[in-house]
Structure formats: C-alpha cells, structure tokens
Design a protein around this motif. Structure first.
Motif, PDB file in Angstrom:
ATOM      1  N   ALA A   1      13.058  63.589   6.541  1.00 46.55           N
ATOM      2  CA  ALA A   1      12.580  64.013   5.571  1.00 46.55           C
ATOM      3  C   ALA A   1      13.410  63.414   4.235  1.00 46.55           C
ATOM      4  CB  ALA A   1      12.495  65.636   5.330  1.00 46.55           C
ATOM      5  N   LEU A   2      14.524  63.154   4.144  1.00 49.97           N
ATOM      6  CA  LEU A   2      15.336  62.748   3.157  1.00 49.97           C
ATOM      7  C   LEU A   2      14.815  61.386   2.566  1.00 49.97           C
ATOM      8  CD1 LEU A   2      17.804  62.856   1.262  1.00 49.97           C
ATOM      9  CD2 LEU A   2      19.318  62.195   3.334  1.00 49.97           C
ATOM     10  N   PHE A   3      14.654  60.624   3.717  1.00 45.00           N
ATOM     11  CA  PHE A   3      14.632  58.988   3.526  1.00 45.00           C
ATOM     12  C   PHE A   3      12.947  58.918   3.076  1.00 45.00           C
ATOM     13  CE2 PHE A   3      18.269  58.267   6.196  1.00 45.00           C
ATOM     14  CZ  PHE A   3      18.896  57.559   5.385  1.00 45.00           C
ATOM     15  N   GLN A   4      12.185  60.033   3.198  1.00 50.77           N
ATOM     16  CA  GLN A   4      10.707  59.941   2.727  1.00 50.77           C
ATOM     17  C   GLN A   4      10.658  60.274   1.323  1.00 50.77           C
ATOM     18  OE1 GLN A   4       8.732  62.767   5.390  1.00 50.77           O
ATOM     19  NE2 GLN A   4       8.334  61.143   6.819  1.00 50.77           N
ATOM     20  N   ARG A   5      11.579  61.228   1.133  1.00 47.43           N
ATOM     21  CA  ARG A   5      11.796  61.543  -0.428  1.00 47.43           C
ATOM     22  C   ARG A   5      12.337  60.688  -1.402  1.00 47.43           C
ATOM     23  NH1 ARG A   5      13.904  68.184  -0.603  1.00 47.43           N
ATOM     24  NH2 ARG A   5      12.089  68.809   0.916  1.00 47.43           N
ATOM     25  N   GLY A   6      13.271  60.039  -0.885  1.00 49.53           N
ATOM     26  CA  GLY A   6      14.224  58.965  -1.652  1.00 49.53           C
ATOM     27  C   GLY A   6      15.681  59.322  -1.643  1.00 49.53           C
ATOM     28  N   VAL A   7      16.524  58.501  -1.655  1.00 47.74           N
ATOM     29  CA  VAL A   7      17.960  58.713  -1.642  1.00 47.74           C
ATOM     30  C   VAL A   7      18.608  57.848  -2.881  1.00 47.74           C
ATOM     31  CG1 VAL A   7      17.933  59.441   0.562  1.00 47.74           C
ATOM     32  CG2 VAL A   7      18.572  57.003  -0.146  1.00 47.74           C
TER      33      VAL A   7
ATOM     34  N   LEU B   1      26.542  59.047  13.071  1.00 49.78           N
ATOM     35  CA  LEU B   1      26.661  60.647  13.073  1.00 49.78           C
ATOM     36  C   LEU B   1      27.428  60.990  14.047  1.00 49.78           C
ATOM     37  CD1 LEU B   1      25.965  63.343  11.920  1.00 49.78           C
ATOM     38  CD2 LEU B   1      23.986  63.229  13.373  1.00 49.78           C
ATOM     39  N   THR B   2      28.541  61.854  13.911  1.00 50.03           N
ATOM     40  CA  THR B   2      29.212  62.504  14.947  1.00 50.03           C
ATOM     41  C   THR B   2      28.960  63.864  15.055  1.00 50.03           C
ATOM     42  OG1 THR B   2      30.930  60.533  15.071  1.00 50.03           O
ATOM     43  CG2 THR B   2      31.467  62.849  16.090  1.00 50.03           C
ATOM     44  N   LEU B   3      28.793  64.409  15.912  1.00 48.98           N
ATOM     45  CA  LEU B   3      28.529  66.036  16.157  1.00 48.98           C
ATOM     46  C   LEU B   3      29.650  66.634  17.262  1.00 48.98           C
ATOM     47  CD1 LEU B   3      24.449  66.232  16.027  1.00 48.98           C
ATOM     48  CD2 LEU B   3      26.174  66.392  14.266  1.00 48.98           C
ATOM     49  N   VAL B   4      30.220  67.734  16.970  1.00 50.55           N
ATOM     50  CA  VAL B   4      31.159  68.218  17.793  1.00 50.55           C
ATOM     51  C   VAL B   4      30.740  69.251  18.276  1.00 50.55           C
ATOM     52  CG1 VAL B   4      33.595  68.906  17.945  1.00 50.55           C
ATOM     53  CG2 VAL B   4      32.864  67.135  16.225  1.00 50.55           C
ATOM     54  N   GLY B   5      30.979  69.452  19.756  1.00 53.18           N
ATOM     55  CA  GLY B   5      30.710  70.820  20.414  1.00 53.18           C
ATOM     56  C   GLY B   5      29.180  71.308  20.273  1.00 53.18           C
ATOM     57  N   ARG B   6      29.015  72.637  19.766  1.00 52.92           N
ATOM     58  CA  ARG B   6      27.881  73.204  19.677  1.00 52.92           C
ATOM     59  C   ARG B   6      26.885  72.622  18.821  1.00 52.92           C
ATOM     60  NH1 ARG B   6      31.163  77.754  20.945  1.00 52.92           N
ATOM     61  NH2 ARG B   6      31.775  77.713  18.563  1.00 52.92           N
ATOM     62  N   ALA B   7      27.586  71.975  17.966  1.00 53.51           N
ATOM     63  CA  ALA B   7      26.519  71.257  16.712  1.00 53.51           C
ATOM     64  C   ALA B   7      25.672  70.194  17.528  1.00 53.51           C
ATOM     65  CB  ALA B   7      27.478  70.528  15.840  1.00 53.51           C
ATOM     66  N   MET B   8      26.129  69.539  18.806  1.00 54.20           N
ATOM     67  CA  MET B   8      25.210  68.635  19.449  1.00 54.20           C
ATOM     68  C   MET B   8      23.954  69.340  19.753  1.00 54.20           C
ATOM     69  SD  MET B   8      27.845  66.681  22.121  1.00 54.20           S
ATOM     70  CE  MET B   8      28.391  67.994  22.457  1.00 54.20           C
ATOM     71  N   GLY B   9      23.705  70.434  19.924  1.00 53.32           N
ATOM     72  CA  GLY B   9      22.409  71.272  20.021  1.00 53.32           C
ATOM     73  C   GLY B   9      21.478  71.399  19.012  1.00 53.32           C
ATOM     74  N   TYR B  10      21.989  70.790  17.684  1.00 61.14           N
ATOM     75  CA  TYR B  10      21.151  70.800  16.395  1.00 61.14           C
ATOM     76  C   TYR B  10      20.865  69.133  16.119  1.00 61.14           C
ATOM     77  CZ  TYR B  10      22.842  75.527  15.651  1.00 61.14           C
ATOM     78  OH  TYR B  10      23.028  76.867  15.888  1.00 61.14           O
ATOM     79  N   LEU B  11      21.046  68.379  17.143  1.00 63.53           N
ATOM     80  CA  LEU B  11      20.884  66.839  16.907  1.00 63.53           C
ATOM     81  C   LEU B  11      19.441  66.777  16.258  1.00 63.53           C
ATOM     82  CD1 LEU B  11      21.383  64.067  16.754  1.00 63.53           C
ATOM     83  CD2 LEU B  11      20.744  63.836  19.319  1.00 63.53           C
ATOM     84  N   GLN B  12      18.456  67.351  16.736  1.00 62.04           N
ATOM     85  CA  GLN B  12      17.126  67.206  16.468  1.00 62.04           C
ATOM     86  C   GLN B  12      16.805  67.832  14.890  1.00 62.04           C
ATOM     87  OE1 GLN B  12      13.985  68.327  19.237  1.00 62.04           O
ATOM     88  NE2 GLN B  12      12.308  68.340  17.716  1.00 62.04           N
ATOM     89  N   HIS B  13      17.403  68.665  14.682  1.00 65.28           N
ATOM     90  CA  HIS B  13      17.516  69.212  13.173  1.00 65.28           C
ATOM     91  C   HIS B  13      18.010  68.230  12.403  1.00 65.28           C
ATOM     92  CE1 HIS B  13      16.057  73.003  14.864  1.00 65.28           C
ATOM     93  NE2 HIS B  13      17.503  73.579  15.103  1.00 65.28           N
ATOM     94  N   PHE B  14      19.157  67.333  12.554  1.00 67.51           N
ATOM     95  CA  PHE B  14      19.609  66.440  11.978  1.00 67.51           C
ATOM     96  C   PHE B  14      18.678  65.248  11.684  1.00 67.51           C
ATOM     97  CE2 PHE B  14      23.670  68.622  12.621  1.00 67.51           C
ATOM     98  CZ  PHE B  14      24.627  68.247  11.477  1.00 67.51           C
ATOM     99  N   ILE B  15      18.159  64.964  12.814  1.00 67.75           N
ATOM    100  CA  ILE B  15      17.167  63.834  12.595  1.00 67.75           C
ATOM    101  C   ILE B  15      16.028  64.349  11.869  1.00 67.75           C
ATOM    102  CG2 ILE B  15      15.337  62.521  14.118  1.00 67.75           C
ATOM    103  CD1 ILE B  15      17.333  62.575  16.540  1.00 67.75           C
TER     104      ILE B  15
END
Length: 359
Positions: free
Chosen positions: A162-168, A143-157
């Motif tokens: 949750a996604l892998f717990q639900r299933g993909v 995953l690459t995050l640019v600029g201010r989006a780096m501050g949302y890294l914990q949200h991505f994690i």
C-alpha cells in the motif's frame, strides 16, 4: 569466567527478508537515510490497516488500549501500559539499547513500558546515500523480524504494498512491490510474488528462522576453530550509543559489547519469550581488558523530517572500522548475533549494522 557458548542464545529466532520493488513511471528518488523515509510511511499505513481499536471505531491507537494484547500495532510499535497516545510515527526510543543502561542484568520491571520497548524489526537499504531509480528499474531493501514478529510478515508485506502504491519520499514517487523472499542459511525462498498474486508455497519461511544453531555453524565456516584473539568490526551504518551519559565517538570494545548484548537480551525477553542467562557484570568487566588496537572511524550525521513534530531530527553515529585484541572467546556468540540484529540505537532505521572480520 565460565565458558559461554551459543547455547545461551537458545530461544532466539529471527527471519530475514528481501523486498523487491519496481519504480513507477516517474522513477523513484530516496534521499540519504532512506530507511527513515520507509519507516515513516510504513508506520502510518501499518496502523491504518492493522489497528484493532480503529477497526472497532474507537479512535486513536493508544499504548494502554484494551486490545493491545491482540493487536499487531502494539506488538510491532509498543506494548500495553501507560495509556498515552501511541506515537507510532516518531523515532523509536530504543531505551534498552544504550550501552550506559547499566552493567548489570537488564531489569524486567519496566520491559513492558513503551519507553523501554525495543522494536522487533530492522529496515536496511543496501544501497547507501541518496539514490534514484529510473522508471521500471528494480531495487531492494531488507527487513529483519525477531521472534513473534515473524508471524506478522504478511502484515508487513501488505503495508509496504500500500505504501508504494501511495508514494514515498518528498515527491510521493510510486512503485510496485514485485516480490519478497526469505533469506535462509541454505538458500532463499519465495514468500510473495506480485506476478502470481499469492504468497509462496512449499517450505514456509516462517518455519525456518535463523537460530543459535545456525549462528554457531556460521562461525565454523568463518574459520573460528580456535579461540580468537583478534577481530575487526566494520561499522557499515552508524553505531550510535551512549556511555556515561554522552554519545560515544570512541568504539571501546566493552561499550560496543554492552550495546549488542543489551539489545539481544531485550529482543529475546520481549519478543522470543526467553531470557538471556549470562553473568552480565563479570562479562562486561572482563570486556574492558580487550584492547582497541586500531581505529579508523568517523562521525556520520543524518537528518530525517518528523511529520509529527514538524521539524528535522538529527541523528549521528560512528562508521568505519575498529580492531581489537584480547581474549574474545566469551563474546563470539554475541558479536555473531549482533551482525544480524545490530547494536545500539535507531536499529529500526538500519543503524548499528556491522561485520566481524576475525583474525
């Protein structure tokens, strides 16, 4: 033309992260173009977890939402304005990434409109094609995050947890997000560990992004101690863009450069709070003099199923290698940055990834 150095990229910053996943008891299978599968599921979970309007019980995400200036969903998927329902699950427009968007400087007038928004993240699965992992096997994606989006890294994690717990995927295979590490120029840092159930300590990866200075140092180690006259671009994932209204199948240098520069410019403006101050018209005009001397590319087609539209969506682009000769010195900063930020359309799905082989 005045010499262009890496200082024109001052203000550009991005973080690179590797997510390690353990397949569940049923194993895990992902069809070709796995980034699209991850993106679709991630978009759903991220919205559910982070939408401010939903948190206040105000219904659907909308691009004109009054909370958009403070909402992670708006920052990651679309800016404020417009008022229509935010299409958080469908294909990003990447409108600013087309090579044919114009030779002049990208306009600022519409950069806040969802149609012209360039998403500040890129997903990339190193293992290509349809893949299957046995129960307990580990795999990774970047995953690459640019600029201010780096501050949302914990949200991505949290969203990918949750996604892998639900299933993909079509089988809804489950897995466990084991760890996340930041990929730094001087080594990697642990960001999250499932085993420790905490985020990493020490030098925080939020504070050590890749910058123009790092990119310039990279060119030194690549042996660019003199103006380059030859480069081969290896398109590892499909490069998709339009020129003069048609999809590009011949990778002329000026077309590739336009797509890379316009994408970098949009990302800097929308997510880094800075402006790419370069002579766009003269830069692109001069690029037409760089010759395509060898081309070994082919068109690669992909499909993804759009849940929202209830049908398969077809995407394609060129993969392979193209070699160019000419005065390449003015373009080194942009080609170097583009290796990480990709070029052309559908970059959030990993499209437009390439490597530069100089000399």
């Amino acid at each position: 033309m005045k010499e262009i150095g890496f200082d024109v990229l001052k203000g550009l910053a991005f973080g690179r992260y590797r997510f390690w996943v353990r397949a569940g008891e049923g194993g895990m299978a992902l069809r070709e173009f796995a980034e699209a599968t991850l993106r679709g599921g991630f978009g759903t979970v991220f919205r559910e977890q982070q939408c401010v309007a939903l948190g206040f019980g105000e219904g659907l995400c909308r691009s004109g939402c009054r909370y958009s200036d403070a909402c992670p969903v708006a920052a990651v998927f679309a800016p404020g304005g417009g008022g229509e329902e935010l299409d958080w699950q469908s294909e990003p427009s990447d409108a600013g990434d087309d090579a044919s968007a114009g030779a002049a400087e990208p306009t600022r007038r519409s950069s806040r409109h969802p149609r012209d928004f360039v998403a500040p993240y890129i997903l990339y699965m190193p293992k290509r094609g349809s893949v299957h992992w046995r129960p307990g096997e580990h795999f990774s994606f970047d995953l690459t995050l640019v600029g201010r989006a780096m501050g949302y890294l914990q949200h991505f994690i949290e969203a990918f947890q949750a996604l892998f717990q639900r299933g993909v995927g079509g089988r809804r295979d489950v897995g466990v997000l084991e760890s996340v590490e930041a990929l730094g120029t001087a080594g990697n840092w642990l960001v999250y560990s499932k085993k420790q159930e905490r985020f990493g300590t020490g030098v925080h990866p939020y504070h050590v992004p890749v910058t123009a200075a790092h990119l310039e140092t990279e060119t030194v180690f690549s042996g660019l101690d003199r103006p380059p006259g030859r480069v081969t671009l290896v398109f590892e994932t499909p490069f998709r863009t339009k020129w003069q209204g048609a999809l590009v199948s011949r990778p002329d240098f000026h077309v590739v450069l336009r797509a890379a520069v316009r994408r970098i410019s949009r990302l800097m403006e929308q997510h880094c709070g800075t402006h790419l101050d370069i002579p766009y018209t003269s830069l692109f005009d001069l690029a037409t003099e760089v010759r395509l001397v060898d081309s070994d590319v082919q068109w690669k087609e992909y499909w993804r199923f759009s849940t929202r539209q209830g049908q398969n969506m077809q995407f394609g682009g060129i993969v392979g290698a193209a070699t160019y000769e000419g005065d390449l010195a003015p373009y080194v900063p942009f080609l170097t940055a583009g290796q990480y930020l990709h070029a052309g359309k559908q970059a959030v799905f990993g499209f437009g990834r390439y490597r530069c082989l100089w000399g």
